[in-house]
Scaffold this motif. Structure first.
Motif, PDB file in Angstrom:
ATOM      1  N   ALA A 391     -26.038  16.689 -35.831  1.00 51.08           N
ATOM      2  CA  ALA A 391     -25.977  17.369 -37.140  1.00 51.08           C
ATOM      3  C   ALA A 391     -24.990  18.529 -37.014  1.00 51.08           C
ATOM      4  O   ALA A 391     -24.949  19.188 -35.972  1.00 51.08           O
ATOM      5  CB  ALA A 391     -27.348  17.905 -37.504  1.00 51.08           C
ATOM      6  N   ASP A 419     -29.176  25.563 -40.749  1.00 50.56           N
ATOM      7  CA  ASP A 419     -30.375  25.220 -41.526  1.00 50.56           C
ATOM      8  C   ASP A 419     -30.078  25.314 -43.012  1.00 50.56           C
ATOM      9  O   ASP A 419     -30.335  24.392 -43.772  1.00 50.56           O
ATOM     10  CB  ASP A 419     -31.511  26.192 -41.194  1.00 50.56           C
ATOM     11  CG  ASP A 419     -32.181  25.818 -39.895  1.00 50.56           C
ATOM     12  OD1 ASP A 419     -31.754  24.776 -39.346  1.00 50.56           O
ATOM     13  OD2 ASP A 419     -33.075  26.547 -39.443  1.00 50.56           O
ATOM     14  N   ASN A 422     -27.421  22.807 -44.155  1.00 49.31           N
ATOM     15  CA  ASN A 422     -27.926  21.442 -44.222  1.00 49.31           C
ATOM     16  C   ASN A 422     -28.917  21.297 -45.367  1.00 49.31           C
ATOM     17  O   ASN A 422     -28.937  20.294 -46.071  1.00 49.31           O
ATOM     18  CB  ASN A 422     -28.570  21.030 -42.898  1.00 49.31           C
ATOM     19  CG  ASN A 422     -27.531  20.911 -41.799  1.00 49.31           C
ATOM     20  OD1 ASN A 422     -26.349  20.723 -42.106  1.00 49.31           O
ATOM     21  ND2 ASN A 422     -27.935  21.048 -40.562  1.00 49.31           N
ATOM     22  N   GLN A 423     -29.729  22.351 -45.550  1.00 49.23           N
ATOM     23  CA  GLN A 423     -30.674  22.310 -46.669  1.00 49.23           C
ATOM     24  C   GLN A 423     -29.929  22.289 -47.993  1.00 49.23           C
ATOM     25  O   GLN A 423     -30.318  21.582 -48.914  1.00 49.23           O
ATOM     26  CB  GLN A 423     -31.592  23.532 -46.638  1.00 49.23           C
ATOM     27  CG  GLN A 423     -32.842  23.293 -45.814  1.00 49.23           C
ATOM     28  CD  GLN A 423     -33.652  24.556 -45.629  1.00 49.23           C
ATOM     29  OE1 GLN A 423     -33.506  25.496 -46.397  1.00 49.23           O
ATOM     30  NE2 GLN A 423     -34.486  24.559 -44.616  1.00 49.23           N
ATOM     31  N   GLU A 424     -28.870  23.081 -48.033  1.00 55.81           N
ATOM     32  CA  GLU A 424     -28.063  23.123 -49.247  1.00 55.81           C
ATOM     33  C   GLU A 424     -27.554  21.726 -49.581  1.00 55.81           C
ATOM     34  O   GLU A 424     -27.657  21.264 -50.714  1.00 55.81           O
ATOM     35  CB  GLU A 424     -26.861  24.045 -49.028  1.00 55.81           C
ATOM     36  CG  GLU A 424     -26.886  25.303 -49.865  1.00 55.81           C
ATOM     37  CD  GLU A 424     -25.752  26.234 -49.446  1.00 55.81           C
ATOM     38  OE1 GLU A 424     -26.012  27.419 -49.374  1.00 55.81           O
ATOM     39  OE2 GLU A 424     -24.631  25.749 -49.194  1.00 55.81           O
ATOM     40  N   THR A 425     -27.047  21.076 -48.519  1.00 59.63           N
ATOM     41  CA  THR A 425     -26.518  19.725 -48.722  1.00 59.63           C
ATOM     42  C   THR A 425     -27.618  18.798 -49.204  1.00 59.63           C
ATOM     43  O   THR A 425     -27.454  18.040 -50.159  1.00 59.63           O
ATOM     44  CB  THR A 425     -25.944  19.173 -47.398  1.00 59.63           C
ATOM     45  OG1 THR A 425     -25.339  20.253 -46.704  1.00 59.63           O
ATOM     46  CG2 THR A 425     -24.959  18.067 -47.639  1.00 59.63           C
ATOM     47  N   GLU A 426     -28.780  18.911 -48.504  1.00 56.92           N
ATOM     48  CA  GLU A 426     -29.889  18.034 -48.895  1.00 56.92           C
ATOM     49  C   GLU A 426     -30.360  18.346 -50.304  1.00 56.92           C
ATOM     50  O   GLU A 426     -30.647  17.446 -51.095  1.00 56.92           O
ATOM     51  CB  GLU A 426     -31.058  18.214 -47.931  1.00 56.92           C
ATOM     52  CG  GLU A 426     -30.929  17.341 -46.700  1.00 56.92           C
ATOM     53  CD  GLU A 426     -32.017  17.641 -45.692  1.00 56.92           C
ATOM     54  OE1 GLU A 426     -33.122  18.033 -46.114  1.00 56.92           O
ATOM     55  OE2 GLU A 426     -31.747  17.486 -44.489  1.00 56.92           O
ATOM     56  N   ALA A 427     -30.437  19.661 -50.598  1.00 58.99           N
ATOM     57  CA  ALA A 427     -30.900  20.054 -51.931  1.00 58.99           C
ATOM     58  C   ALA A 427     -29.943  19.529 -52.998  1.00 58.99           C
ATOM     59  O   ALA A 427     -30.373  19.039 -54.044  1.00 58.99           O
ATOM     60  CB  ALA A 427     -31.012  21.567 -52.018  1.00 58.99           C
ATOM     61  N   ALA A 429     -28.114  16.921 -52.774  1.00 54.14           N
ATOM     62  CA  ALA A 429     -28.318  15.471 -52.902  1.00 54.14           C
ATOM     63  C   ALA A 429     -29.589  15.199 -53.705  1.00 54.14           C
ATOM     64  O   ALA A 429     -29.603  14.346 -54.612  1.00 54.14           O
ATOM     65  CB  ALA A 429     -28.421  14.845 -51.518  1.00 54.14           C
ATOM     66  N   ALA A 430     -30.652  15.978 -53.361  1.00 55.08           N
ATOM     67  CA  ALA A 430     -31.915  15.771 -54.076  1.00 55.08           C
ATOM     68  C   ALA A 430     -31.752  16.092 -55.554  1.00 55.08           C
ATOM     69  O   ALA A 430     -32.285  15.397 -56.422  1.00 55.08           O
ATOM     70  CB  ALA A 430     -33.003  16.651 -53.471  1.00 55.08           C
ATOM     71  N   HIS A 431     -30.984  17.144 -55.800  1.00 51.27           N
ATOM     72  CA  HIS A 431     -30.743  17.566 -57.167  1.00 51.27           C
ATOM     73  C   HIS A 431     -30.049  16.447 -57.938  1.00 51.27           C
ATOM     74  O   HIS A 431     -30.431  16.106 -59.059  1.00 51.27           O
ATOM     75  CB  HIS A 431     -29.868  18.816 -57.152  1.00 51.27           C
ATOM     76  CG  HIS A 431     -30.069  19.679 -58.346  1.00 51.27           C
ATOM     77  ND1 HIS A 431     -29.242  19.622 -59.436  1.00 51.27           N
ATOM     78  CD2 HIS A 431     -31.024  20.590 -58.630  1.00 51.27           C
ATOM     79  CE1 HIS A 431     -29.673  20.471 -60.334  1.00 51.27           C
ATOM     80  NE2 HIS A 431     -30.760  21.070 -59.875  1.00 51.27           N
ATOM     81  N   ARG A 433     -30.057  13.315 -57.199  1.00 50.43           N
ATOM     82  CA  ARG A 433     -30.990  12.200 -57.385  1.00 50.43           C
ATOM     83  C   ARG A 433     -31.918  12.470 -58.563  1.00 50.43           C
ATOM     84  O   ARG A 433     -32.175  11.611 -59.382  1.00 50.43           O
ATOM     85  CB  ARG A 433     -31.819  11.988 -56.107  1.00 50.43           C
ATOM     86  CG  ARG A 433     -31.098  11.198 -55.041  1.00 50.43           C
ATOM     87  CD  ARG A 433     -32.094  10.644 -54.018  1.00 50.43           C
ATOM     88  NE  ARG A 433     -32.772  11.702 -53.294  1.00 50.43           N
ATOM     89  CZ  ARG A 433     -32.293  12.288 -52.199  1.00 50.43           C
ATOM     90  NH1 ARG A 433     -31.126  11.918 -51.708  1.00 50.43           N
ATOM     91  NH2 ARG A 433     -32.967  13.235 -51.595  1.00 50.43           N
TER      92      ARG A 433
END
Ligand code: ADP
Length: 917
Positions: A391, A419, A422-427, A429-431, A433
């Motif tokens: 990562a 952290d 990566n969370q930003e990226t995931e958030a 993506a989740a957003h 979605r």
């Protein structure tokens, strides 16, 4: 001016005017003319007047006393021997004074004729100064000791040692209560750090006690006497000092009070007059200074430790560009985080850049240059070079320049923000979605802005158009209202009002889409308010529940249809629990029972049954299972004020998951009329049987009549012959009586047989029916030449039904057999007809078998003979009802009537279930 006085004394000048003696305390330092006269032995023979005044005596006592008697014991050594011995010596003599004070003098002897003259000078002042100097020296020593102890002890014991030193101090100067107050850590105000309390003194202070900010008003000066009386800022301290004398000494640093020593019940001027403010402050500083220093030192160390731990945890640390070498130095933690080789926290700039991912390297380098050359603050987020698949590690690197010119330093810190990144990226993506999901779901999220009591849409999620066809603009400016179904507008306005009033709302209404079709929407909204509670906006959600609503509507409609069906059905429909309590009954049932359907629930069905019927009913219900949930029966009800009613009753059990019967649904039809008709049919068939039997009956009655007539004729003949013997007469009359009884029995049985059957079935012995049948038919059969073969009855048992009906069946079968036999005999005179009636049984069943040798039934007719009105007999002779009614009767009894052809004739078998109690 003590010094001047002394000199004057030494010079023997008396120019200093004698000061008036105060009433009580006598000043000792006035006269330059102090002397005593001694004899050779050293006895005092005279005392100068000033000296007398100084000693507070009137005259030298007579007889003369030794000089020693006037002195303090400590001076005894000085005046050892006689005056001759003292000559040429300086004599320091301490005289007793009457008030307990001491008069310090220095003197010498000189001969005066026979006597000796002791000249004296007051050296009290000199002594006092020496004492003060000594006291101050002691004080300094004590201060040194205190400081040393506090400085040298283990940090853990600092407070204990401080308390010990307070005790030391208190004991040295006899202080009853002593405390050291330090600034409250992390707050304003003061707090007792350590204290000492003499056993005898009241406890004024405790460790940790808060003193508030009162001490600040003292401006950091020594306060000798706290005056509580006057309106002074110190009045607040009154409590802290138990309303008595107090003494406060500050410790200063850079002009600011950093600590206070509090002395309770203590008058410094009185108890330790030799010490000045400076000494007291020295003592305070000696104690408080090292404590404060050590506390600060510890706090500093903790700070550093915290920083190190924090840097470790965060994966962060400082970096600095070293100006001379152009290298970069990193904090040790940072070097570890970056997994640099051991001991290499100094990197060349090139090495540093190599650590950074090529994608970010160039930008970083240019920012770094800007920073080092122009002092432009730097903030960069860079990725580190990494192995494939790991990562990414993100670092936030911040830098700035400090100072300028030669002394300029360029430094900053690095922080591991992987952290967050990566969370930003995931958030993100989740957003995305979620956005997608909302856009494709049957839900629309909207925001309404509050404006002077009205709510206007300002936002709709992208799912609006796919769902309803409208665009956001087409839903604004009050346009929404006109899309609402006219019947639902009230709900719509009510919704806004409720939302504003209660803050939340949930309702359903129909909203027209662009194509003109209505959608059922579930609207859930919530009002958001600002800090003052004023409405700001409302956030809500529309869910398209058209299908669900329609489905519910359909279910409701179909339920309604079923309800109507049940209500309007001519059949009686009800639901009841396994203990026979009705939970529902439809109108026909209620009508039948002459009440309303509402009165039915709670009624117990068992009330309408006889005990036997109820037992049979419950038994049947108990046999229902999830596998075979249906049951049928014809039940007999005893309705109050009515005849018996017969209902054909069909049950269906409803079971829970565990297979337990929870409810029964039943449909019933009133069968009373049919039943009654059948009974009438039975009755007429019975009557027909009776009619059939009329012939046999005539024979049956004729036979006794004949016997009686013969007897009567014979008796009359004897009477006319005149030969009347009493025995003969008796014999004949007895015979007549027997025949009368026989005829009466037959007639009686005929009457009973002709009655209608009981309503309810009874238990009876089938052999009774066999006997009744034979009673009626036996004679007739014999008369026709038919032989009756009757078998053994076997053990007695019971069956359920009506004894007369079973008898009717047997009569039918026997009469049919007789008819077949007689018609055969007509053709063949030599034929010998017989009917066999036998009883067979096993544990459950009893069979009554009627067999004849009449040649049997045409096999093609075998299947039809039980049909009603089927007969092969001529019109007027056969009714065709006998077998069909018999079949019904046997069936009613739970049995079966069957026929077969045996080798010689027909064989009818009645099978009946045996009832055992
Ligand atoms: P019915 O006697 O009035 O004709 P039933 O129902 O009693 O009516 O009998 C139906 C028919 O069955 C008779 O007409 C007869 O043909 C036939 N049947 C009954 N019992 C016998 C028997 N034992 N032997 C021969 N035929 C018989």
């Amino acid at each position: 001016m003590p010094l001047k006085n002394d000199i004057n004394r030494w010079l023997g000048r008396a120019d200093a005017p004698p000061q008036p003696l105060p009433a009580q305390v006598e000043p000792a330092s006035v006269s330059a003319d102090w002397h005593m006269q001694l004899d050779e032995e050293g006895r005092v023979t005279g005392i100068s007047k000033p000296m007398r005044a100084a000693l507070g005596i009137a005259a030298a006592p007579v007889p003369a006393q030794r000089l020693l008697g006037y002195l303090m014991p400590s001076s005894a050594l000085v005046v050892e021997g006689v005056p001759q011995d003292w000559l040429g010596h300086m004599l320091d003599l301490d005289f007793k004074r009457p008030n307990g004070q001491i008069l310090h003098t220095r003197g010498w002897v000189q001969a005066q004729g026979q006597h000796w003259l002791l000249q004296l000078l007051d050296i009290g002042d000199l002594m006092e100064e020496a004492n003060i100097a000594q006291s101050r020296q002691q004080c300094l020593r004590l201060a040194g000791q205190l400081a040393e102890k506090v400085r040298g002890c283990h940090l853990d014991r600092l407070q204990t040692v401080a308390a010990e030193q307070l005790e030391e101090l208190a004991q040295s100067y006899r202080v009853p209560c002593l405390a050291l107050a330090l600034p409250e850590p992390g707050a304003t105000g003061w707090r007792i750090y350590a204290h000492y309390n003499a056993h005898t003194a009241p406890q004024l202070w405790q460790d940790g006690q808060r003193l508030g900010t009162d001490l600040d008003s003292l401006a950091g000066t020594v306060v000798h006497q706290i005056d509580f009386e006057r309106e002074s800022p110190l009045a607040h301290l009154q409590n802290d000092f138990g309303n008595t004398e107090g003494f406060l000494v500050p410790h200063h640093k850079e002009g600011i009070a950093k600590a206070w020593l509090l002395f309770g019940f203590y008058n410094a001027a009185g108890q330790a007059p030799d010490l000045g403010d400076r000494e007291w402050m020295n003592l305070c500083s000696a104690l408080a200074g090292p404590i404060l220093y050590r506390q600060a030192d510890q706090a500093h160390r903790h700070q550093l430790e915290r920083l190190a731990v924090l840097q470790d945890l965060l994966g962060t640390g400082w970096w600095e560009l070293l100006p001379d070498s152009g290298e970069v130095q990193l904090a040790p933690q940072l070097a570890r985080t970056l997994a640099l080789p051991e001991q290499s926290d100094v990197l060349s700039l090139e090495q540093w850049l190599q650590l950074i991912h090529p994608a970010d390297r160039h930008e970083f380098e240019s920012r770094l240059t800007l920073l080092s050359d122009h002092g432009t603050p730097m903030l960069a987020c860079v990725r580190l070079q990494q192995q494939d698949g790991d990562a990414p590690v993100w670092l936030r690197i911040q830098g700035q320049a400090l100072g300028s010119g030669q002394t300029r330093r360029v430094l900053g810190f690095m922080l591991d923000v992987s952290d967050i990144k990566n969370q930003e990226t995931e958030a993100a993506a989740a957003h995305a979605r979620l956005d997608n999901l909302i856009a494709s779901s049957p839900a629309v999220i909207y925001v309404l802005e509050y404006d002077q009591g009205s709510l206007e849409p300002t936002f709709f999620s992208a799912s609006l158009t796919p769902l309803l066809g409208w665009t956001q603009a087409e839903c604004g400016d009050g346009l929404l209202t006109q899309y609402i179904h006219p019947e639902d507008r009230d709900i719509w306005f009510q919704r806004t009002r409720q939302l504003l009033r209660e803050g939340v709302v949930s309702c359903r209404y129909r909203l027209r889409d662009k194509k003109g079709e209505y959608h059922w929407l579930l609207d859930e909204a919530r009002l958001l308010r600002d800090d003052l509670g004023m409405p700001v906006e409302a956030v809500g959600l529309w869910l398209d529940v058209t299908e669900a609503t329609q489905a519910t509507e359909r279910v409701r409609e179909s339920e309604e249809r079923y309800r109507i069906l049940v209500e309007d059905s001519p059949a009686m429909i009800c639901r009841y629990t396994p203990d026979l309590v009705l939970s529902f009954g439809n109108r026909p049932l209620a009508d039948y029972l002459e009440c309303t359907p509402q009165q039915l629930p709670g009624v117990n069905l068992g009330e309408w049954f006889s005990a036997e019927q109820k037992a049979a009913f419950l038994k049947r219900i108990a046999e229902l299972t999830p596998e075979s949930p249906m049951g049928n029966a014809e039940v007999c009800l005893e309705l109050p004020g009515r005849e018996h009613a017969w209902w054909v009753w069909a049950d269906r059990g409803v079971f829970d998951e565990s297979g337990k019967l929870i409810e029964i649904q039943a449909v019933a039809r009133d069968n009373t009329e049919i039943r009654r008709t059948r009974m009438q049919l039975n009755q007429s068939a019975k009557m027909a049987t009776l009619g059939e039997m009329a012939t046999g009956l005539a024979h049956e009655i004729n036979q006794p009549l004949n016997v009686m007539r013969m007897a009567v004729v014979n008796v009359l003949k004897r009477l006319s012959n005149g030969e009347v013997e009493i025995d003969y007469l008796t014999d004949k009359l007895n015979r007549i009586d027997t025949q009368v009884q026989r005829a009466a029995r037959v007639v009686n049985h005929m009457r009973v047989f002709g009655r209608r059957s009981e309503i309810e079935q009874q238990l009876f012995d089938p052999i009774d029916a066999v006997e009744g049948t034979l009673n009626m038919l036996a004679e007739g059969m014999k008369g026709k030449g038919v032989e009756l073969r009757v078998g053994d009855a076997g053990p007695r048992v019971q069956v359920r039904g009506h004894v007369d009906q079973l008898e009717q069946v047997l009569i039918n079968l026997m009469v049919n057999a007789r008819d077949a036999l007689l018609s055969r005999q007509e053709k063949d005179r030599s034929f010998e007809p017989w009917i066999a009636l036998t009883v067979e049984q096993d544990a459950q069943t009893l069979w009554l078998v009627v067999e004849d040798n009449g040649g049997g039934i045409d096999p093609r007719l075998l299947e039809r003979i039980f049909e009603p009105f089927f007969t092969t007999k001529p019109v007027g002779v056969g009714t065709g009802l006998g077998l069909s009614v018999s079949y019904g009767i046997v069936e009613q009894m739970g049995g079966r009537l069957s026929v077969s052809n045996s080798s010689e004739g027909a064989c009818f078998r009645i099978a009946l279930p045996i009832v055992r109690e």
